[in-house]
Write a protein that holds these residues in place. Structure first.
Motif, PDB file in Angstrom:
ATOM      1  N   ALA A  84      -0.854  40.787   9.824  1.00 54.75           N
ATOM      2  CA  ALA A  84      -0.702  42.014   9.201  1.00 54.75           C
ATOM      3  C   ALA A  84       0.569  42.399   8.264  1.00 54.75           C
ATOM      4  N   ALA A  94      -4.351  46.625   0.903  1.00 57.35           N
ATOM      5  CA  ALA A  94      -5.819  46.740   1.845  1.00 57.35           C
ATOM      6  C   ALA A  94      -5.484  46.499   2.718  1.00 57.35           C
ATOM      7  N   GLY A  95      -5.539  45.039   3.122  1.00 58.13           N
ATOM      8  CA  GLY A  95      -6.240  44.142   4.103  1.00 58.13           C
ATOM      9  C   GLY A  95      -4.643  44.099   4.828  1.00 58.13           C
ATOM     10  N   ALA A  97      -3.730  46.764   5.521  1.00 56.93           N
ATOM     11  CA  ALA A  97      -4.330  48.645   5.707  1.00 56.93           C
ATOM     12  C   ALA A  97      -5.551  48.360   7.755  1.00 56.93           C
ATOM     13  N   ASN A  98      -6.379  47.393   6.693  1.00 58.78           N
ATOM     14  CA  ASN A  98      -7.692  46.747   7.586  1.00 58.78           C
ATOM     15  C   ASN A  98      -7.308  46.522   9.091  1.00 58.78           C
ATOM     16  N   ALA A  99      -6.387  45.023   9.391  1.00 58.69           N
ATOM     17  CA  ALA A  99      -5.309  44.574  10.126  1.00 58.69           C
ATOM     18  C   ALA A  99      -4.861  45.243  10.936  1.00 58.69           C
ATOM     19  N   TYR A 100      -4.513  46.546  10.615  1.00 61.01           N
ATOM     20  CA  TYR A 100      -3.224  47.021  11.341  1.00 61.01           C
ATOM     21  C   TYR A 100      -4.487  47.631  12.288  1.00 61.01           C
ATOM     22  N   ALA A 101      -5.555  48.849  11.163  1.00 60.94           N
ATOM     23  CA  ALA A 101      -6.331  49.490  12.230  1.00 60.94           C
ATOM     24  C   ALA A 101      -7.783  48.588  12.578  1.00 60.94           C
ATOM     25  N   THR A 102      -7.798  47.773  13.028  1.00 61.50           N
ATOM     26  CA  THR A 102      -7.840  46.647  14.130  1.00 61.50           C
ATOM     27  C   THR A 102      -7.336  46.791  14.624  1.00 61.50           C
ATOM     28  N   LEU A 125       0.400  51.103   9.814  1.00 58.86           N
ATOM     29  CA  LEU A 125      -1.110  51.504   9.256  1.00 58.86           C
ATOM     30  C   LEU A 125      -0.768  52.455   8.392  1.00 58.86           C
ATOM     31  N   ARG A 129      -1.672  52.226   3.850  1.00 61.57           N
ATOM     32  CA  ARG A 129      -2.501  53.203   3.450  1.00 61.57           C
ATOM     33  C   ARG A 129      -1.960  53.286   2.138  1.00 61.57           C
TER      34      ARG A 129
END
Length: 215
Positions: A84, A94-95, A97-102, A125, A129
């Protein structure tokens, strides 16, 4: 935030690759010492500007760690965190942030909500963002993340000081220049006391504070 590579990055990456090859020949590719060394090569490649090579090496490491250690092992989760980070360093906030959120719920479930990796992932995260465009929302998240760090680590921990810097910096990006200057001024005083006046983090805060004051 932008990542500044050290000046000797290329030679360090070459040395890391040579050492890793030697270890793999001597111990075997799946030996714990070899697995432990592979993230160092990933960071060295990123430092040297070879983000593509670093991503490829990190994905390969994740495959092996999932196979050998399992998906919930600390090292596997840490490798996902590194991947990430690499996305963010490549400009894909954005990618990232999505990786951290997962990643975050997996880290909290496997290691606990106050584990250092959980604290770092939650912070990263929020930061990703903000860099992806939601500075105001990120400032709120960074404040919540900072509260968790303060509870777990204490006010003088270097990670807490860095989190306070990022929160102040994000407040400035969201338009709250007065709040950013006031917060950076407080962070700087504490960094000078805890880390010293010539510490890189202290110098970066002083630089950012001067920039905000000019606006």
């Amino acid at each position: 935030m932008p990542y500044d590579a050290p000046s000797d990055a290329a030679s360090r990456a070459a040395r890391c690759a040579e050492l890793l090859d030697a270890l793999a020949r001597e111990l075997g590719a799946d030996h714990p010492e070899v697995l432990k060394h592979r993230p160092r090569l990933i960071h060295a490649l990123a430092d040297a500007g070879d983000l593509g090579g670093a991503v490829t090496a990190c994905v390969d490491l994740l495959v092996d760690l999932n196979r050998i250690m399992g998906a919930d092992h600390h090292d596997t989760l840490q490798a996902r965190n590194i991947l990430a980070q690499l996305q963010g360093w490549s400009g894909d906030n954005a990618g990232a942030a999505n990786a951290y959120a997962t990643l975050l719920p997996d880290v909290e479930r496997a290691l606990g909500v106050d584990h250092p990796l959980a604290l770092a992932t939650r912070h990263n995260l929020a930061l990703a963002r903000g860099l992806a465009g939601d500075a105001a929302g990120a400032a709120v998240m960074l404040g919540q993340s900072l509260a968790s760090m303060l509870r777990a680590l204490g006010s003088d921990h270097p990670q807490v000081l860095t989190a306070r810097f990022h929160l102040a910096w994000m407040r400035g990006r969201s338009g709250d220049l007065a709040g950013a200057v006031a917060a950076l001024d407080e962070v700087l005083a504490d960094q000078q006391r805890v880390l010293g006046r010539q510490h890189p983090a202290t110098l970066e805060t002083a630089k950012q504070l001067a920039a905000w004051r000019e606006n």
